[in-house]
Design a protein around this motif. Sequence first.
Motif, PDB file in Angstrom:
ATOM      1  N   THR A  73      37.551  -0.325  20.103  1.00 16.13           N
ATOM      2  CA  THR A  73      37.199  -0.559  21.499  1.00 16.13           C
ATOM      3  C   THR A  73      37.600  -1.988  21.835  1.00 16.13           C
ATOM      4  OG1 THR A  73      35.083  -1.706  21.712  1.00 16.13           O
ATOM      5  CG2 THR A  73      35.001   0.501  20.789  1.00 16.13           C
ATOM      6  N   TYR A  75      35.742  -4.178  22.703  1.00 17.69           N
ATOM      7  CA  TYR A  75      34.742  -5.124  22.205  1.00 17.69           C
ATOM      8  C   TYR A  75      35.171  -5.787  20.896  1.00 17.69           C
ATOM      9  CZ  TYR A  75      31.752  -3.348  25.849  1.00 17.69           C
ATOM     10  OH  TYR A  75      31.246  -3.010  27.067  1.00 17.69           O
ATOM     11  N   TYR A  79      34.392  -9.707  20.895  1.00 22.99           N
ATOM     12  CA  TYR A  79      33.450 -10.304  19.947  1.00 22.99           C
ATOM     13  C   TYR A  79      34.106 -11.325  19.016  1.00 22.99           C
ATOM     14  CZ  TYR A  79      30.264  -6.437  21.221  1.00 22.99           C
ATOM     15  OH  TYR A  79      29.456  -5.554  21.887  1.00 22.99           O
ATOM     16  N   TRP A  86      27.168 -11.028  24.579  1.00 21.59           N
ATOM     17  CA  TRP A  86      25.966 -10.562  25.282  1.00 21.59           C
ATOM     18  C   TRP A  86      24.820 -11.559  25.138  1.00 21.59           C
ATOM     19  CZ3 TRP A  86      27.548  -6.882  28.263  1.00 21.59           C
ATOM     20  CH2 TRP A  86      28.517  -5.988  27.829  1.00 21.59           C
ATOM     21  N   GLY A 113      24.891   1.236  18.215  1.00 17.20           N
ATOM     22  CA  GLY A 113      25.819   0.413  19.007  1.00 17.20           C
ATOM     23  C   GLY A 113      25.231  -0.976  19.198  1.00 17.20           C
ATOM     24  N   GLY A 115      26.264  -3.913  18.732  1.00 17.20           N
ATOM     25  CA  GLY A 115      27.095  -5.036  19.172  1.00 17.20           C
ATOM     26  C   GLY A 115      27.016  -6.199  18.205  1.00 17.20           C
ATOM     27  N   LYS A 118      21.894  -8.866  18.617  1.00 16.16           N
ATOM     28  CA  LYS A 118      20.746  -9.625  19.146  1.00 16.16           C
ATOM     29  C   LYS A 118      19.444  -8.827  19.074  1.00 16.16           C
ATOM     30  CE  LYS A 118      21.866  -8.575  24.008  1.00 16.16           C
ATOM     31  NZ  LYS A 118      21.312  -7.243  24.013  1.00 16.16           N
ATOM     32  N   PHE A 133      24.053   0.014  13.637  1.00 18.50           N
ATOM     33  CA  PHE A 133      25.492   0.180  13.450  1.00 18.50           C
ATOM     34  C   PHE A 133      26.248  -0.016  14.751  1.00 18.50           C
ATOM     35  CE2 PHE A 133      24.385   4.576  14.661  1.00 18.50           C
ATOM     36  CZ  PHE A 133      25.452   4.955  15.466  1.00 18.50           C
ATOM     37  N   ILE A 135      30.705   0.184  16.143  1.00 15.49           N
ATOM     38  CA  ILE A 135      32.046   0.571  15.700  1.00 15.49           C
ATOM     39  C   ILE A 135      32.915  -0.658  15.388  1.00 15.49           C
ATOM     40  CG2 ILE A 135      33.237   0.668  17.938  1.00 15.49           C
ATOM     41  CD1 ILE A 135      34.233   3.483  16.961  1.00 15.49           C
ATOM     42  N   ILE A 161      29.585   6.456  16.790  1.00 18.98           N
ATOM     43  CA  ILE A 161      28.454   7.224  17.311  1.00 18.98           C
ATOM     44  C   ILE A 161      28.732   8.727  17.312  1.00 18.98           C
ATOM     45  CG2 ILE A 161      29.182   7.063  19.729  1.00 18.98           C
ATOM     46  CD1 ILE A 161      26.306   6.704  20.522  1.00 18.98           C
ATOM     47  N   ASN A 162      29.994   9.103  17.431  1.00 15.35           N
ATOM     48  CA  ASN A 162      30.318  10.529  17.496  1.00 15.35           C
ATOM     49  C   ASN A 162      30.292  11.225  16.140  1.00 15.35           C
ATOM     50  OD1 ASN A 162      30.902  11.205  20.369  1.00 15.35           O
ATOM     51  ND2 ASN A 162      32.197   9.388  20.111  1.00 15.35           N
ATOM     52  N   SER A 176      21.151   0.559  23.642  1.00 16.76           N
ATOM     53  CA  SER A 176      21.330  -0.008  24.976  1.00 16.76           C
ATOM     54  C   SER A 176      22.811  -0.067  25.345  1.00 16.76           C
ATOM     55  CB  SER A 176      20.715  -1.412  25.024  1.00 16.76           C
ATOM     56  OG  SER A 176      20.991  -2.007  26.270  1.00 16.76           O
ATOM     57  N   GLY A 177      23.165   0.669  26.389  1.00 18.19           N
ATOM     58  CA  GLY A 177      24.517   0.586  26.962  1.00 18.19           C
ATOM     59  C   GLY A 177      25.612   1.172  26.082  1.00 18.19           C
ATOM     60  N   VAL A 178      25.303   2.214  25.354  1.00 18.52           N
ATOM     61  CA  VAL A 178      26.272   2.739  24.376  1.00 18.52           C
ATOM     62  C   VAL A 178      26.525   4.253  24.513  1.00 18.52           C
ATOM     63  CG1 VAL A 178      26.757   2.961  21.895  1.00 18.52           C
ATOM     64  CG2 VAL A 178      25.541   0.948  22.723  1.00 18.52           C
TER      65      VAL A 178
END
Length: 273
Positions: A73, A75, A79, A86, A113, A115, A118, A133, A135, A161-162, A176-178
């Motif tokens: 991704t 991210y 990162y 974040w 997810g 990230g 935090k 975890f 990705i 996640i899949n 959150s947000g995933v």
Amino acid sequence: MKSFAQNLIQLRRQYNMTQEQLANKLNISSQAVSKWETGQSLPDIIVLPKIADIFRTSIDSLISHSLKHNPSTQYEEFYRSQNYYWGITPNHLCYEILKLKPPIKPWRLLDIGCGEGKDAVFFARNGYQVDAFDITKTGLDKAKKLASFYNVQVNFFQADINSFRPNTQYDIIFSSGVLHYLKPDLKEQIIHNYKHHTAENGLNVFNVFIDKPFLPPAPDEETPHTLWYSGELAALYHDWYFHQFYENIFDCISNNIPHKHCMNTIIAEKVCS
Ligand SMILES: C[S@@+](CC[C@H](N)C(=O)[O-])C[C@H]1O[C@@H](n2cnc3c(N)ncnc32)[C@H](O)[C@@H]1O
């Protein structure tokens, strides 16, 4: 045969496990594992679920062609910088969890997810036993740094996640947000699986991005992802107790471009009769 061998090598490395360690877990010889990895043989069908369980993945993913192209991704890039994309302030939902399940014992918590970690680190600092975890490798590296800065233990690992399936019961599953990265045809099955792996009186705490035709797409939206519909997540929890469920629209400046998101947030408890 070739894809199973490559998937196994990738997973074993991801988990930092030697052939011998895997063989011990499966109660077989390390030569057998070596033969699978060189494509000379395949495991017995009875062993496949055990392997999937060890690597917290599905049998489908173990034998599919897709795992070897580790999905990435944007991210992974975001990162890479020194700063925490974040920030390091925990999500407000963490405090809701703290109120509902105060750490009177080391509750088992899964952060999906995570990230740059935090929230996972916040929970660990407060005495929860945390698995988390994401990705991205870059996110996880920073998450580990944050945990070591605060001198806490978090079991961080890389997973998609899949294909990830929990292999233990959790008191709290948080994300959150995933969840918009779930493939539409897997959504229901995976949420059902999270519910199944939640202990009695455990919580599932999620927020998901919602599709609203009157909101323009966010500038850092990437494919593939599928926004949720209002109420869709709530419907999947119709048989749980809702501590909170709400929808809100908020401003965001990720990527330095002001934009808006719509979210549904749920805090649901598994109440058993
Ligand atoms: C909006 S960020 C939220 C990060 C974190 N939960 C937080 O609130 O700080 C979305 C996260 O989902 C992760 N992600 C994207 N696709 C994923 C996938 N298929 N499996 C696991 N994580 C994924 C990204 O790497 C990113 O860290």
